[in-house]
Design a protein around this motif. Structure first.
Motif, short mmCIF file in Angstrom:
data_model
loop_
_atom_site.label_atom_id
_atom_site.label_comp_id
_atom_site.label_asym_id
_atom_site.label_seq_id
_atom_site.Cartn_x
_atom_site.Cartn_y
_atom_site.Cartn_z
N GLU A 237 57.16 38.38 43.08
CA GLU A 237 55.33 38.63 42.41
C GLU A 237 54.89 37.84 43.77
N LEU A 238 53.24 37.97 43.85
CA LEU A 238 52.56 38.02 44.77
C LEU A 238 51.16 36.96 43.77
N MET A 239 51.27 36.11 43.74
CA MET A 239 50.41 34.89 43.23
C MET A 239 49.63 34.31 43.66
N LYS B 288 42.25 41.11 46.53
CA LYS B 288 43.13 42.46 46.79
C LYS B 288 44.10 42.67 47.07
N ILE B 289 44.66 41.18 46.75
CA ILE B 289 46.49 40.89 47.64
C ILE B 289 46.87 39.70 46.55
N PRO C 243 43.37 39.38 38.97
CA PRO C 243 41.68 39.01 39.77
C PRO C 243 40.46 39.69 39.26
N GLU C 244 40.16 40.66 38.59
CA GLU C 244 38.98 40.92 37.36
C GLU C 244 39.20 39.79 36.17
N GLU C 245 40.19 39.25 35.56
CA GLU C 245 39.12 37.99 33.99
C GLU C 245 38.98 37.36 35.20
#
Length: 267
Positions: free
Chosen positions: A35-37, A222-223, A241-243
């Motif tokens: 996961e990328l957080m 983006k990432i 990201p949108e939230e």
């Protein structure tokens, strides 16, 4: 019956106080495999303090944290690195007088098993392991697009390339969780796009989890698959990201109430 999935990183009410001031309070996060957080927040929010807690630079005064289910509290930095957590720094920390490949090979020393005698007398085991380390270091340099700079002294690299070298050195530890502290800081748009690609390649190739701190919101959006936001050491939001980009608490933390009322959005 299926076994429960153990997160790569899990914290439980992690916190630290300095002289009665809580720099991080009840910090809880879970990161799954590959996961990328993102961890974001205004300046002074406590982001780097979290990284220092997770890498043993600071000892938590509250709570605990776990790597693949194993408790990390009380371990020293080198023990945490050996367990599988590695990081880069907000201010680049390279061995500036050493070459690019030497910087990476230093991190591979933890896997060397030849004796001092083998080193002094250049015995077969010494040469074999040094050759293997060199080949591994070159492989990592190719991933960050620095293989052609392998013999350049680190301090002579442009800033963006020094950032990528620090990532290659972190990879050499064979980590399960990579912490990136403002990896895009000081980079131009071209370098930032290249870095974005490199981080995705690293995640996919090595199946590692990534937690990053970054002030470049365009880069973060983006990432990152998920983003957690802290302010004054306390988590105020978590989500996609949108939230996060449309969260009123996040907008207020970054821009203040006045800008929020005027309808300014984070992204």
């Amino acid at each position: 019956m299926e076994k429960p999935i153990i997160p790569v990183l899990k914290t439980h009410d992690l916190g630290i106080s300095f002289g009665g001031l809580k720099a991080v309070d009840c910090f809880n996060i879970e990161i799954g495999q590959s996961e990328l957080m993102g961890l974001i927040g205004p300046n002074g929010a406590g982001k780097t303090t979290v990284f220092n807690l997770l890498t043993g630079v600071y000892k938590p005064t509250e709570g605990s944290f776990y790597l693949n289910g194993g408790k990390m509290n009380g371990k020293n930095t080198h023990q945490i690195v050996a367990a599988g957590i590695s990081r880069t720094f907000q201010n680049i920390r390279l061995f500036k007088k050493m070459t690019v490949i030497e910087n990476v090979m230093v991190a591979l020393n933890m896997y060397m098993s030849y004796s001092l005698v083998s080193s002094i007398f250049r015995l077969k085991k010494y040469f074999k392991q040094e050759e293997e380390a060199y080949a591994k270091a070159m492989e990592l340099l190719k991933i960050v697009h620095l293989e052609e700079k392998s013999e350049v002294v680190a301090e002579n690299l442009p800033y963006g390339q020094q950032r990528r070298l620090e990532i290659a050195r972190a990879l050499a530890t064979g980590m399960k969780l990579l912490l990136l502290d403002e990896p895009a800081a000081g980079m131009n748009p071209t370098e930032t796009e290249e870095l974005l690609e490199i981080i995705n390649v690293i995640r996919d190739k090595f199946k590692i989890s990534v937690l990053l701190i970054e002030h470049d919101m365009n880069f973060v959006m983006k990432i990152c698959e998920r983003i957690q936001v802290i302010d004054y050491g306390v988590t105020i939001a978590e989500g996609t990201p949108e939230e996060i980009a449309n969260n009123p608490k996040v907008i207020e933390a970054y821009l203040g109430k006045e800008e929020e009322e005027e309808g300014v959005v984070l992204c």
